[in-house]
Design an enzyme around this catalytic site. Structure first.
Site, short mmCIF file in Angstrom:
data_model
loop_
_atom_site.label_atom_id
_atom_site.label_comp_id
_atom_site.label_asym_id
_atom_site.label_seq_id
_atom_site.Cartn_x
_atom_site.Cartn_y
_atom_site.Cartn_z
N HIS A 1 -4.80 1.55 7.25
CA HIS A 1 -3.44 2.08 7.36
C HIS A 1 -3.24 3.24 6.37
O HIS A 1 -2.72 4.30 6.74
CB HIS A 1 -2.44 0.95 7.09
CG HIS A 1 -1.01 1.34 7.10
ND1 HIS A 1 -0.14 0.92 8.07
CD2 HIS A 1 -0.27 2.10 6.24
CE1 HIS A 1 1.08 1.40 7.81
NE2 HIS A 1 1.01 2.12 6.70
N GLU A 2 -3.65 3.03 5.12
CA GLU A 2 -3.42 4.06 4.09
C GLU A 2 -4.33 5.27 4.30
O GLU A 2 -3.90 6.40 4.09
CB GLU A 2 -3.60 3.47 2.68
CG GLU A 2 -2.63 2.35 2.35
CD GLU A 2 -1.15 2.66 2.59
OE1 GLU A 2 -0.75 3.84 2.51
OE2 GLU A 2 -0.40 1.72 2.88
N CYS B 1 5.75 0.00 7.24
CA CYS B 1 5.39 1.14 6.41
C CYS B 1 6.60 1.53 5.56
O CYS B 1 7.73 1.53 6.05
CB CYS B 1 4.98 2.31 7.30
SG CYS B 1 4.50 3.79 6.41
N LEU B 2 6.34 1.88 4.31
CA LEU B 2 7.43 2.29 3.43
C LEU B 2 8.09 3.58 3.90
O LEU B 2 9.25 3.85 3.58
CB LEU B 2 6.93 2.44 1.99
CG LEU B 2 6.41 1.15 1.34
CD1 LEU B 2 5.86 1.43 -0.05
CD2 LEU B 2 7.51 0.10 1.30
N HIS C 1 -2.79 7.55 6.70
CA HIS C 1 -1.79 8.43 6.09
C HIS C 1 -2.44 9.71 5.56
O HIS C 1 -1.86 10.79 5.65
CB HIS C 1 -1.06 7.73 4.94
CG HIS C 1 0.11 6.92 5.35
ND1 HIS C 1 1.22 7.44 5.97
CD2 HIS C 1 0.35 5.59 5.22
CE1 HIS C 1 2.10 6.49 6.19
NE2 HIS C 1 1.59 5.34 5.76
N GLN D 1 2.87 10.06 1.17
CA GLN D 1 4.17 9.39 1.28
C GLN D 1 5.09 9.75 0.11
O GLN D 1 6.30 9.55 0.20
CB GLN D 1 3.99 7.88 1.36
CG GLN D 1 3.33 7.42 2.65
CD GLN D 1 3.17 5.92 2.64
OE1 GLN D 1 2.16 5.40 2.19
NE2 GLN D 1 4.18 5.23 3.16
N GLY E 1 0.83 -1.20 0.00
CA GLY E 1 0.00 0.00 0.00
C GLY E 1 0.86 1.24 0.00
O GLY E 1 2.01 1.22 0.44
#
Length: 179
Positions: A136-137, A94-95, A140, A51, A46
């Site tokens: 989660h996304e 997480c990225l 963000h 991000q 994701g």
């Protein structure tokens, strides 16, 4: 398509609330394509527009297992319609927090409304990993990182670990570290 630089916490853009997309146009479609390429390259399951330093309410997700055909979702202006009372605790990463993982408790299922890359309205009920990724996304998009769901002690410990890791790395064209 292009691989975009992924912001690394504690970059201030990761804590800002993203703005709704007013029109699904070629620029937004290109953004979703670039975000998917970036996510696959990372690799991840994701990615949210903040991000990649774009303050728009856009997320991409693909929870297909290894060996399965890709199953990408491009969600524009996603909105949680409901979340289940049942909870699920899973290890998340997480990225924007590379090599940082922790158990997070979230709703086990959810329903999300969103626009696709053609501007068409959809509603999706999800459970398991897909439900976790959606939540989660969307976090963000609201300036919330998965570590914000942890105790202050655990969050601070993980953020110090990330800072130490990043200090020891050579500059990377794919990632940028915030102030």
């Amino acid at each position: 398509m292009a691989v975009l630089p992924i912001l690394i916490a504690p970059h201030p853009s990761l804590k800002r609330r993203a703005e709704p997309v007013q029109e699904v146009d070629d620029e937004i479609r290109q953004l979703t394509d670039d975000m998917l390429e970036t996510m696959y390259d990372a690799p991840g399951v994701g990615l949210a527009a903040p991000q990649v330093d774009v303050a728009k309410r856009v997320i991409v997700i693909d929870c297909a297992d290894d060996g399965e055909a890709p199953q990408p979702y491009r969600m524009i202006n996603p909105e949680l319609l409901w979340t289940s009372q049942d909870q699920d605790t899973r290890e998340e990463g997480c990225l924007s927090l590379p090599d940082i993982y922790a158990d997070v408790t979230r709703a086990a299922a959810c329903k999300v409304a969103y626009l696709d890359q053609r501007g068409e309205h959809h509603e999706l009920e999800a459970e398991g990993l897909l439900a976790v990724c959606i939540q989660h996304e969307i976090d963000h998009l609201n300036g919330v990182l998965f570590v914000d769901h942890l105790s202050a002690l655990k969050r601070n410990m993980l953020m110090r670990k990330l800072a130490k890791q990043q200090a020891g790395k050579k500059p990377n064209k794919k990632a940028s570290v915030g102030a």
